[in-house]
Design a protein around this motif. Structure first.
Motif, mmCIF file in Angstrom:
data_model
loop_
_atom_site.group_PDB
_atom_site.id
_atom_site.type_symbol
_atom_site.label_atom_id
_atom_site.label_comp_id
_atom_site.label_asym_id
_atom_site.label_seq_id
_atom_site.Cartn_x
_atom_site.Cartn_y
_atom_site.Cartn_z
ATOM 1 N N HIS A 160 0.829 -0.639 0.273
ATOM 2 C CA HIS A 160 0.094 0.077 -0.113
ATOM 3 C C HIS A 160 0.818 1.386 -0.517
ATOM 4 O O HIS A 160 0.898 2.316 -0.832
ATOM 5 N N LEU A 161 1.803 1.625 1.000
ATOM 6 C CA LEU A 161 2.908 2.182 0.749
ATOM 7 C C LEU A 161 3.701 2.306 -0.410
ATOM 8 O O LEU A 161 3.438 3.598 -1.127
ATOM 9 N N ALA A 162 4.284 0.977 -1.294
ATOM 10 C CA ALA A 162 4.571 1.342 -2.322
ATOM 11 C C ALA A 162 3.253 2.219 -3.708
ATOM 12 O O ALA A 162 4.021 2.656 -4.477
ATOM 13 N N ALA A 163 2.613 1.769 -3.578
ATOM 14 C CA ALA A 163 1.050 2.495 -4.131
ATOM 15 C C ALA A 163 1.370 3.843 -4.162
ATOM 16 O O ALA A 163 1.151 4.437 -5.386
ATOM 17 N N VAL A 164 1.971 4.399 -3.507
ATOM 18 C CA VAL A 164 1.808 5.390 -3.381
ATOM 19 C C VAL A 164 3.263 6.188 -3.849
ATOM 20 O O VAL A 164 2.932 7.501 -5.142
ATOM 21 N N ALA A 165 4.658 5.049 -3.587
ATOM 22 C CA ALA A 165 5.343 5.644 -4.514
ATOM 23 C C ALA A 165 5.297 6.005 -5.516
ATOM 24 O O ALA A 165 5.482 6.421 -6.767
ATOM 25 N N ARG A 185 12.479 3.757 -1.395
ATOM 26 C CA ARG A 185 11.735 4.336 -2.201
ATOM 27 C C ARG A 185 10.569 5.088 -1.505
ATOM 28 O O ARG A 185 9.231 5.412 -1.974
ATOM 29 N N ASP A 186 10.420 5.057 -0.402
ATOM 30 C CA ASP A 186 9.133 5.018 0.527
ATOM 31 C C ASP A 186 9.199 7.274 1.278
ATOM 32 O O ASP A 186 8.926 7.828 1.463
ATOM 33 N N CYS A 187 10.909 7.782 0.972
ATOM 34 C CA CYS A 187 11.581 9.085 0.966
ATOM 35 C C CYS A 187 11.609 9.716 0.007
ATOM 36 O O CYS A 187 12.142 9.528 -0.980
ATOM 37 N N CYS A 188 11.221 11.267 0.767
ATOM 38 C CA CYS A 188 11.497 12.021 -0.059
ATOM 39 C C CYS A 188 12.619 11.900 -0.704
ATOM 40 O O CYS A 188 13.735 11.647 -0.671
ATOM 41 N N LEU A 189 12.460 12.645 -2.281
ATOM 42 C CA LEU A 189 14.199 12.700 -2.415
ATOM 43 C C LEU A 189 14.654 13.912 -1.461
ATOM 44 O O LEU A 189 14.440 14.915 -0.713
ATOM 45 N N VAL A 190 15.882 14.339 -2.451
ATOM 46 C CA VAL A 190 17.086 15.530 -1.812
ATOM 47 C C VAL A 190 17.156 16.412 -2.751
ATOM 48 O O VAL A 190 18.043 16.232 -3.457
ATOM 49 N N THR A 191 16.875 17.785 -2.672
ATOM 50 C CA THR A 191 16.956 17.882 -4.073
ATOM 51 C C THR A 191 17.468 19.355 -3.681
ATOM 52 O O THR A 191 16.923 19.871 -3.016
ATOM 53 N N ASP A 192 17.788 19.807 -4.531
ATOM 54 C CA ASP A 192 17.906 22.005 -4.427
ATOM 55 C C ASP A 192 16.655 22.198 -5.176
ATOM 56 O O ASP A 192 15.181 21.618 -5.331
ATOM 57 N N GLY A 193 15.537 23.334 -5.109
ATOM 58 C CA GLY A 193 14.612 24.331 -5.681
ATOM 59 C C GLY A 193 14.953 25.036 -4.894
ATOM 60 O O GLY A 193 14.738 25.949 -3.684
ATOM 61 N N ALA A 194 13.436 26.412 -5.335
ATOM 62 C CA ALA A 194 12.807 27.532 -5.258
ATOM 63 C C ALA A 194 11.128 27.955 -5.483
ATOM 64 O O ALA A 194 11.672 27.319 -6.590
ATOM 65 N N ALA A 195 10.854 28.134 -5.438
ATOM 66 C CA ALA A 195 9.355 28.466 -4.634
ATOM 67 C C ALA A 195 9.164 30.057 -4.712
ATOM 68 O O ALA A 195 9.728 30.526 -3.385
ATOM 69 N N ALA A 196 8.053 30.589 -5.300
ATOM 70 C CA ALA A 196 7.823 31.554 -4.589
ATOM 71 C C ALA A 196 5.986 31.996 -5.173
ATOM 72 O O ALA A 196 5.489 31.765 -6.822
#
Length: 381
Positions: free
Chosen positions: A162-167, A204-215
């Motif tokens: 079930h968790l994998a289905a989210v990913a 695979r259940d964990c978020c990425l580690v990335t750069d990024g910005a938003a506004a």
């Protein structure tokens, strides 16, 4: 005390992202400033007219001062609220209240992080395990979410599949998004066979580690119609905080999203059935399941089966994290503002995977270890 919110009296009129994935050579504040400039240009509003800044970066506890200096403006209001990834939804709430009161005229909500290229790919956070939890050597914050996932599995029969289905659903959305950092095929078996990090959560259940910005850029509704892009009305925004460390959570399977969501829906006079597209803070796969339940999109304990049935994937009945989310699009330390930007893009019709006839969107942020929850409801036009 009843909530009193200026329903649809303010609007988001500009939205932008910058440097998602990898952005070497830029500081977090430089990225936030560039996203702010792009969002103002998107709105067709000159930089000098921005008189309120709402900003939170991972490495500057005086972010409001630094961003004002870098942009070369003198705002009347700055807000550096730091509740983690939910901060930006709270920023929208305060900005709406300040705009409606006439305290400011143009508000910018911004975030930037260079944690991948500038911090060696490690999560940048001032938060740590408490003195009560540290002796057990948890991986912070991962092990806190693993505890929640394990308890949900114990109480409701939720499975790792079930968790994998989210990913997998997040990856399917990301594969159609040019901005997404992680692309390519991803199956349930890929997730189940991935390296275990903190049982029951794999990499695979964990978020990425990335750069990024938003506004985002916000103004009052009476001015919004004169801006360059179609306005998105802010219907409601509500936040709730129940604890800080996971050891103080009264129930590992229920989050404060139950409160923030109920209040946001009541303010807007809407129900979950009215929502066309949902953007959730998916730092871990268990988040999506918990928030779908607590926000009322499915009964408590049914989240795992709901996602496994394909409801949140492309073609499903409830499009969720249509940019790929923090699991496959980007996660620059805090994902909350990216969820808001994607909600705006969906309602304007310029998202990478537009949901047909989307009129109402929900964006939900999570801070700490399932600690702070904040929900924003938006409407097209």
């Amino acid at each position: 005390m009843a909530d009193d919110f200026p329903v649809a009296r303010t609007a988001i009129v500009g939205a932008a992202t910058f440097g998602l994935g990898e952005c070497p050579g830029w500081t977090s504040m430089e990225m936030a400033a560039q996203a702010s400039r792009l969002a103002l240009a998107d709105a067709g509003i000159p930089l000098g007219e921005a008189d309120a800044l709402f900003v939170c970066t991972p490495d500057d506890f005086l972010s409001g001062l630094s961003l004002a200096e870098m942009l070369g403006i003198r705002p009347r209001l700055t807000d550096n609220n730091r509740t983690g990834g939910s901060a930006f939804m709270s920023h929208v709430a305060v900005a709406a209240l300040a705009l409606d009161a006439g305290y400011c005229d143009v508000a910018v909500v911004a975030h930037g992080s260079n944690q991948r290229s500038g911090a060696g790919g490690k999560l940048v956070s001032a938060a740590r395990s408490s003195d009560w939890e540290a002796p057990y050597r948890p991986l912070f914050p991962l092990s806190s979410y693993a505890l929640s996932a394990a308890r949900h599995m114990h109480e409701y029969g939720t499975t790792r599949a079930h968790l994998a289905a989210v990913a997998v659903a997040a990856r399917q959305w990301a594969n159609a998004n040019p901005e997404a950092f992680a692309k390519g095929p991803l199956s349930i078996d890929d997730c189940l066979s991935a390296r275990m990090v903190s049982d029951p959560l794999t990499v695979r259940d964990c978020c990425l580690v990335t750069d990024g910005a938003a506004a985002l850029v916000m103004t009052r509704a009476d001015r919004a119609s004169d801006c360059a892009r179609p306005p998105v009305a802010v219907l409601s925004a509500a936040a709730a905080t129940w604890h800080n460390q996971i050891g103080a959570a009264p129930d590992l399977t229920v989050t404060a999203a139950r409160e923030s969501g109920a209040r946001a829906f009541a303010m807007a006079r809407l129900a979950p059935a009215d929502i066309d597209v949902v953007q959730l803070y998916d730092a871990f796969t268990i988040n999506t399941i918990l928030f779908l339940e607590d926000l009322g999109f499915c009964p408590k304990g049914e989240g795992g089966r709901f996602v496994a049935d394909g409801h949140i994937a492309p073609g499903g009945s409830l499009p969720v994290n249509t940019n790929g989310g923090g699991l496959s699009c980007a996660h620059p330390g805090m994902y909350g503002l990216l969820a808001l930007v994607e909600a705006v893009r969906q309602l304007r019709g310029d998202a990478a995977s537009p949901v047909a006839h989307a009129r109402h969107a929900l964006a939900h942020g999570n801070g700490g270890t399932l600690s702070s929850q904040a929900t924003v409801l938006l409407r097209a036009g």
